[in-house]
Scaffold this active site. Structure first.
Site, PDB file in Angstrom:
ATOM      1  N   GLU A 260      25.204 -27.835 -78.876  1.00 35.61           N
ATOM      2  CA  GLU A 260      25.507 -26.661 -79.631  1.00 35.61           C
ATOM      3  C   GLU A 260      25.637 -27.262 -80.981  1.00 35.61           C
ATOM      4  OE1 GLU A 260      25.984 -23.364 -81.051  1.00 35.61           O
ATOM      5  OE2 GLU A 260      25.487 -23.471 -79.071  1.00 35.61           O
TER       6      GLU A 260
ATOM      7  N   ASP B 240      18.809 -21.577 -73.223  1.00 36.60           N
ATOM      8  CA  ASP B 240      19.030 -20.258 -73.291  1.00 36.60           C
ATOM      9  C   ASP B 240      18.789 -19.896 -74.927  1.00 36.60           C
ATOM     10  OD1 ASP B 240      19.965 -17.850 -73.354  1.00 36.60           O
ATOM     11  OD2 ASP B 240      21.755 -17.972 -72.879  1.00 36.60           O
TER      12      ASP B 240
ATOM     13  N   CYS C 214      16.257 -13.754 -73.831  1.00 38.19           N
ATOM     14  CA  CYS C 214      16.806 -12.277 -74.135  1.00 38.19           C
ATOM     15  C   CYS C 214      15.476 -11.902 -74.795  1.00 38.19           C
ATOM     16  CB  CYS C 214      17.949 -12.463 -75.038  1.00 38.19           C
ATOM     17  SG  CYS C 214      17.690 -13.312 -76.748  1.00 38.19           S
TER      18      CYS C 214
ATOM     19  N   GLU D 148      16.822  -9.139 -70.353  1.00 35.10           N
ATOM     20  CA  GLU D 148      17.202 -10.591 -70.258  1.00 35.10           C
ATOM     21  C   GLU D 148      16.626 -10.949 -68.984  1.00 35.10           C
ATOM     22  OE1 GLU D 148      20.596 -13.399 -71.810  1.00 35.10           O
ATOM     23  OE2 GLU D 148      19.894 -11.254 -72.460  1.00 35.10           O
TER      24      GLU D 148
END
Length: 366
Positions: A239, A299, A324, A358
């Site tokens: 991240e 993701d 998404c 999604e």
């Protein structure tokens, strides 16, 4: 439809339309039947952001019509959690009555939890001073006395005043196990808590009895990494956002999970490291070769995976992809389908009454 109304009677039809649209988009990849996960029909969003409109002595929340840009007054907002709806009129009334709180206030952001905690950010086009801080502290104390477990933040240009803290700790039950997730205001968190639980439980189901380790890109606050850790020997996650990494580290500790390692770097950087194109000090002391990652979880943002990352993930036997934006997912699948096939497909109605979808796919190597 006004913000005070939701077309609840149309929910089944709008969900069916999404299923049809997703099935059509994915048909070229010979996908299995779509697994459909419904959202609550109201009070499903844990976050809400409103502009504030000043009209003489009056003051109220507004949103803008996405097509016409017309200003729409909002006194209640059934899309948002019941907690946000209870707090909205009390907060705006207090600001309306006190000049120091309302002067050049232009936006209010709410971040709530199913655990009953809420953090509110008041955004201003002026400098915040001691007088504001005293008034805001008094407001917080009054609202707490009324039963709101509230944390209040003031924001202005280059200024951020946290009266207590800038986060809430969410508690979700995932397959019978309670998980705590620290969520920081102004950072990404899953907006639909009920749908998040269903997404996590679906991911747990399709990774049950997994062998080896899990690699996750774009892990945020560890939402998926921590829940999935029980299905893998070890989890290595990346991240880039510092607040999210800090939250993830806290979440690892508070949930007493000992097999998750978080690295602060972008997915593109990690791809360069894995390909031997660059070395990073942030990877010192981490032996990437010790991981036996047979599953990779991604993701990504709406733009999907970049070309190099798509090629990198193809090296893994199983790819779990939450998207998404089904269009960029399809763009990525055009490449991924050469080496992998879609064995599970799910639609998560994260954003009811909108065109947004999604979805999740599990790809296994051919």
């Amino acid at each position: 439809m006004t913000p005070e109304q939701l077309p609840i009677e149309q929910y089944d039809d709008q969900l069916a339309e999404k299923v049809t649209r997703l099935t059509s988009m994915m048909s070229v990849f010979n996908v299995p039947e779509v697994e459909v996960f419904r959202s609550p029909v109201s009070h499903y969003r844990m976050r809400a952001e409103f502009r504030v409109w000043h009209d003489g002595d009056d003051l109220y929340h507004i949103i803008f019509d996405q097509e016409t840009r017309d200003r729409i007054r909002v006194d209640s907002f059934p899309t948002a959690s019941e907690l946000i709806n209870r707090l909205m009129p009390r907060l705006i009334a207090a600001a309306r009555e006190q000049h120091v709180l309302r002067f050049k206030l232009f936006q209010i952001d709410y971040l709530s939890t199913v655990s009953g905690l809420i953090v509110v950010s008041l955004l201003y086009h002026r400098k915040l001073d001691e007088e504001w801080q005293q008034a805001a502290s008094a407001l917080r104390d009054t609202l707490r006395a009324e039963g709101f477990e509230l944390h209040l933040i003031g924001r202005a240009s280059k200024t951020k005043i946290c009266l207590d803290r800038n986060y809430v700790d969410e508690c979700l039950t995932i397959n019978g196990r309670e998980m705590i997730y620290r969520q920081v205001e102004n950072s990404f968190t899953q907006p639909n808590a009920a749908m998040n639980v269903q997404m996590l439980e679906w991911a747990l189901d399709i990774t049950r009895n997994s062998s080896g380790d899990l690699l996750e890109l774009y892990c945020g606050n560890g939402n998926f990494s921590l829940a999935l850790a029980r299905n893998f020997r070890r989890v290595l996650a990346t991240e880039i956002a510092k607040p999210s990494v800090a939250s993830a580290q806290y979440n690892i500790a508070v949930n007493q999970i000992n097999n998750v390692q978080i690295i602060r770097m972008a997915a593109e950087e990690f791809t360069q490291a894995m390909n031997g194109e660059r070395s990073f000090k942030r990877l010192e002391g981490i032996d990437l070769t010790s991981y036996e990652c047979e599953t990779i979880f991604v993701d990504p943002p709406r733009s999907g995976l970049d070309e190099k990352t798509v090629k990198m993930v193809q090296a893994y036997p199983r790819i779990l992809y939450i998207s998404c934006n089904p269009q960029t997912l399809c763009d990525n699948l055009a490449t991924l389908s050469a080496t992998h096939e879609v064995t599970r497909l799910a639609l998560f109605d994260q954003f009811p009454y909108t065109h947004h979808m999604e979805c999740g796919v599990l790809l296994t190597r051919r």
